[in-house]
Design a protein around this motif. Structure first.
Motif, mmCIF file in Angstrom:
data_model
loop_
_atom_site.group_PDB
_atom_site.id
_atom_site.type_symbol
_atom_site.label_atom_id
_atom_site.label_comp_id
_atom_site.label_asym_id
_atom_site.label_seq_id
_atom_site.Cartn_x
_atom_site.Cartn_y
_atom_site.Cartn_z
ATOM 1 N N MET A 24 -90.686 90.894 40.841
ATOM 2 C CA MET A 24 -91.339 92.107 40.354
ATOM 3 C C MET A 24 -90.295 93.171 40.052
ATOM 4 N N SER A 25 -90.545 93.949 39.000
ATOM 5 C CA SER A 25 -89.682 95.079 38.661
ATOM 6 C C SER A 25 -90.571 96.245 38.255
ATOM 7 N N VAL A 26 -89.957 97.364 37.945
ATOM 8 C CA VAL A 26 -90.732 98.530 37.511
ATOM 9 C C VAL A 26 -91.449 98.250 36.193
ATOM 10 N N ASP A 27 -90.943 97.252 35.437
ATOM 11 C CA ASP A 27 -91.555 96.900 34.153
ATOM 12 C C ASP A 27 -92.563 95.762 34.278
ATOM 13 N N GLY A 28 -92.841 95.352 35.518
ATOM 14 C CA GLY A 28 -93.784 94.256 35.730
ATOM 15 C C GLY A 28 -93.075 92.990 36.168
ATOM 16 N N LYS A 29 -93.760 91.866 36.054
ATOM 17 C CA LYS A 29 -93.184 90.589 36.472
ATOM 18 C C LYS A 29 -92.123 90.119 35.485
ATOM 19 N N GLN A 30 -91.016 89.641 36.043
ATOM 20 C CA GLN A 30 -89.964 89.022 35.250
ATOM 21 C C GLN A 30 -89.770 87.606 35.795
ATOM 22 N N PHE A 31 -89.728 86.632 34.896
ATOM 23 C CA PHE A 31 -89.674 85.263 35.411
ATOM 24 C C PHE A 31 -88.982 84.313 34.445
ATOM 25 N N VAL A 32 -88.447 83.248 35.056
ATOM 26 C CA VAL A 32 -87.877 82.113 34.335
ATOM 27 C C VAL A 32 -88.369 80.869 35.058
ATOM 28 N N THR A 33 -88.942 79.925 34.318
ATOM 29 C CA THR A 33 -89.481 78.717 34.936
ATOM 30 C C THR A 33 -88.906 77.465 34.278
ATOM 31 N N ALA A 34 -89.141 76.326 34.926
ATOM 32 C CA ALA A 34 -88.711 75.050 34.348
ATOM 33 C C ALA A 34 -89.378 74.817 33.003
ATOM 34 N N ARG A 35 -90.644 75.189 32.894
ATOM 35 C CA ARG A 35 -91.360 75.048 31.625
ATOM 36 C C ARG A 35 -90.698 75.884 30.534
ATOM 37 N N GLY A 36 -90.242 77.085 30.906
ATOM 38 C CA GLY A 36 -89.582 77.960 29.942
ATOM 39 C C GLY A 36 -88.311 77.347 29.381
ATOM 40 N N TRP A 37 -87.495 76.731 30.258
ATOM 41 C CA TRP A 37 -86.251 76.103 29.798
ATOM 42 C C TRP A 37 -86.560 74.925 28.863
ATOM 43 N N GLU A 38 -87.573 74.123 29.208
ATOM 44 C CA GLU A 38 -87.904 72.961 28.385
ATOM 45 C C GLU A 38 -88.398 73.393 27.001
ATOM 46 N N ASP A 39 -89.259 74.408 26.961
ATOM 47 C CA ASP A 39 -89.759 74.888 25.666
ATOM 48 C C ASP A 39 -88.648 75.551 24.852
ATOM 49 N N LEU A 40 -87.739 76.251 25.530
ATOM 50 C CA LEU A 40 -86.605 76.845 24.839
ATOM 51 C C LEU A 40 -85.741 75.758 24.200
ATOM 52 N N SER A 41 -85.568 74.647 24.899
ATOM 53 C CA SER A 41 -84.784 73.538 24.359
ATOM 54 C C SER A 41 -85.368 73.049 23.039
ATOM 55 N N GLN A 42 -86.690 72.941 22.977
ATOM 56 C CA GLN A 42 -87.332 72.462 21.749
ATOM 57 C C GLN A 42 -87.062 73.409 20.578
ATOM 58 N N ILE A 43 -87.155 74.712 20.845
ATOM 59 C CA ILE A 43 -86.952 75.675 19.755
ATOM 60 C C ILE A 43 -85.479 75.717 19.334
ATOM 61 N N LEU A 44 -84.554 75.503 20.267
ATOM 62 C CA LEU A 44 -83.134 75.476 19.915
ATOM 63 C C LEU A 44 -82.847 74.339 18.939
ATOM 64 N N TYR A 45 -83.369 73.145 19.250
ATOM 65 C CA TYR A 45 -83.166 72.006 18.354
ATOM 66 C C TYR A 45 -83.730 72.301 16.964
ATOM 67 N N ALA A 46 -84.942 72.858 16.914
ATOM 68 C CA ALA A 46 -85.587 73.132 15.633
ATOM 69 C C ALA A 46 -84.817 74.185 14.835
ATOM 70 N N TYR A 47 -84.382 75.266 15.513
ATOM 71 C CA TYR A 47 -83.638 76.327 14.827
ATOM 72 C C TYR A 47 -82.313 75.804 14.284
ATOM 73 N N GLU A 48 -81.674 74.908 15.025
ATOM 74 C CA GLU A 48 -80.395 74.369 14.552
ATOM 75 C C GLU A 48 -80.583 73.505 13.304
#
Length: 505
Positions: free
Chosen positions: A219-243
């Motif tokens: 938690m922060s003053v701006d609300g919840k901040q988070f990084v999850t395993a699902r986030g890394w996996e989905d980021l991987s997909q977009i990296l491949y596509a953008y490249e």
């Protein structure tokens, strides 16, 4: 337990529940088959392991996020019926079948799978009106007046209270009727999964340097901040596509997946460096055994992060080769088995070759559709079956173009094509083996027997596809360094024991 241990425990439980005695009855009666309650933080892979278990056990899977349901959709809608009691007619309220239960029966009808898993996510976050219904379901496996069919195992998943304010605590009566499993995040276990799923090399490289950034919810003053395993996996997909599309990966793009501003900025900066290292260090030259001397000198004097990034670039390229070799091998095995069927058809059927090929293609297309509908295909299996069907279409097309009317002539043509594919596969194996040995030679000449070589060896050992390749085709340098590492570890253990004995004496 971690996600790997959790998967094993759930799979073992399901196998035990579905085990039948000599009379065809379940060894564990249905009323004693406790629903599995999986409790763990969000985005850690609970849904993914249920899909894997269903595929491995070859059973059905019906999945619902229960917070998307109302009481009416869960238990069914009320309807008025006339019933007789002791000779008198009464108007009573009944209920239509629950949408969830109906989905189970539809799955059985559509796939032919009579056993399976009913997975209900966010089961402890239901609305106040639905909460009693969920308690009844966990205790009795019924929604309204309808029970789930025998052979279907209930698995519920929920988040602990610290991750969700709307979580409801289960009472002792309910908890005493479920098998509760506590799940925790574990980067090292997730990394094994990440290798199998071929996550982007920059992500694995970054997390190897900053493991603490793998999973964070705060938690922060701006609300919840988070990084999850699902986030890394989905980021991987977009990296491949953008490249592939040659699109820039900005901090804003990364923030869409890593919803923690500091970590998103940190990774975006690292990703730029990763691309720079990819350009500066010609990885293909290293794999081909043509690395220039100045690159070795540059890397030898580079910082830790840079050295580790270059190792990741090497591992990433090798991993792609290992995967392609694995996929080619699986494809050729499946094609070989299918061509045995083709040969038998050609020998025994009194039809023209293209007609026989049409029949076989129809069978394989039905198999693909059935398995896809049942959820029994992972990514590699799906790709292999699709490639197989395309190749069968190609064979049929060539039979028609070359006017091969005789079955033996048609099969001779197909066999020649298959032999050429096997030769291509052998060439791929040879090229990949050479790339692996050249990587070891490059690291030996650059760093000697150093920590970098140990990291390289360790990452190879943790990668499913690399170990599959080395296990089948061997690697002189891997065996040599692995034995050296094992001897070094044993020697260190003995030295530690001697030191302990000295302190005791």
């Amino acid at each position: 337990m971690n996600i790997k241990e959790c998967k094993i425990e759930i799979r073992n439980t399901i196998q035990a529940y579905l085990k039948k005695d000599e009379f065809g009855a379940y060894m564990i009666p249905v009323k004693h088959q406790r629903p599995i309650l999986l409790m763990g933080p969000p985005g850690i892979g609970k849904t993914a392991i249920m899909e894997q278990i269903a595929r491995e056990c070859e059973i059905g899977l019906v999945s619902y996020t229960i917070t998307h349901h109302t009481r009416q959709s869960a238990i069914g809608l009320p309807k008025i019926e006339q019933r007789s009691f002791q000779g008198l007619e009464y108007t009573v309220t009944d209920y239509t079948m629950s949408e969830i239960i109906a989905s189970v029966f539809e799955k059985m009808e559509n796939t032919g799978l009579k056993e399976g898993i009913l997975f209900l996510d966010e089961i402890n976050c239901v609305s106040e009106t639905l909460a009693p219904t969920m308690l009844q379901f966990l205790q009795n496996k019924t929604f309204g007046n309808h029970s789930i069919p025998e052979g279907w195992i209930v698995v519920g998943a929920g988040n602990p209270p610290e991750y969700n304010r709307s979580v409801r605590e289960f009472d002792i009566v309910t908890l005493d009727r479920v098998k509760r499993i506590e799940l925790i995040e574990d980067y090292n276990v997730w990394k094994e999964y990440a290798y199998i799923q071929k996550l982007h090399g920059s992500i694995l490289s970054y997390l190897e340097i900053k493991k603490n950034n793998f999973y964070i919810i705060e938690m922060s003053v701006d609300g919840k901040q988070f990084v999850t395993a699902r986030g890394w996996e989905d980021l991987s997909q977009i990296l491949y596509a953008y490249e592939v599309l040659h699109l820039p990966v900005t901090e804003e793009v990364v923030r869409g997946y890593l919803q923690h501003p500091k970590i998103a900025k940190d990774f975006a900066n690292y990703y730029e460096l990763y691309l720079k290292y990819r350009q500066d260090y010609q990885v293909q030259d290293i794999l081909d055994g043509k690395a220039e001397l100045h690159l070795k000198r540059q890397l030898r004097t580079a910082g830790f992060d840079e050295r580790l990034s270059v190792l990741s670039l090497l591992l990433d390229r090798l991993s792609c080769d290992f995967y392609e070799s694995y996929q080619m091998g699986e494809y050729l095995k499946r094609l070989h088995a299918t061509l045995k069927e083709v040969k038998e058809y050609f020998a025994n059927a009194y039809m023209e070759p293209e007609v026989i090929m049409t029949d076989i293609i129809t069978q394989k297309e039905k198999e693909l559709a059935d398995k896809k509908l049942a959820g029994l295909l992972d990514r590699t299996q799906g790709q292999v079956l699709n490639k197989l069907i395309l190749k069968l279409y190609y064979f049929k097309e060539q039979i028609l173009l070359n006017r091969l009317k005789e079955n033996d002539h048609a099969f001779s043509y197909i066999k020649a094509e298959f032999d050429a594919m096997v030769e291509d596969y052998q060439n791929k194996i040879t090229t990949t083996s050479n790339s692996l040995e050249n990587s070891f030679i490059f690291l030996e000449e650059t760093f000697g027997e150093s920590q970098e070589l140990v990291v390289f060896l360790t990452e190879l050992t943790g990668n499913f596809y690399s170990m599959k390749f080395i296990g089948e085709h061997g690697s002189e340098h891997y065996v040599k360094h692995n034995q050296s590492l094992l001897f070094s570890d044993t020697k260190q253990e003995l030295l530690n024991e001697i030191e302990e004995l000295k302190q005791l004496s």
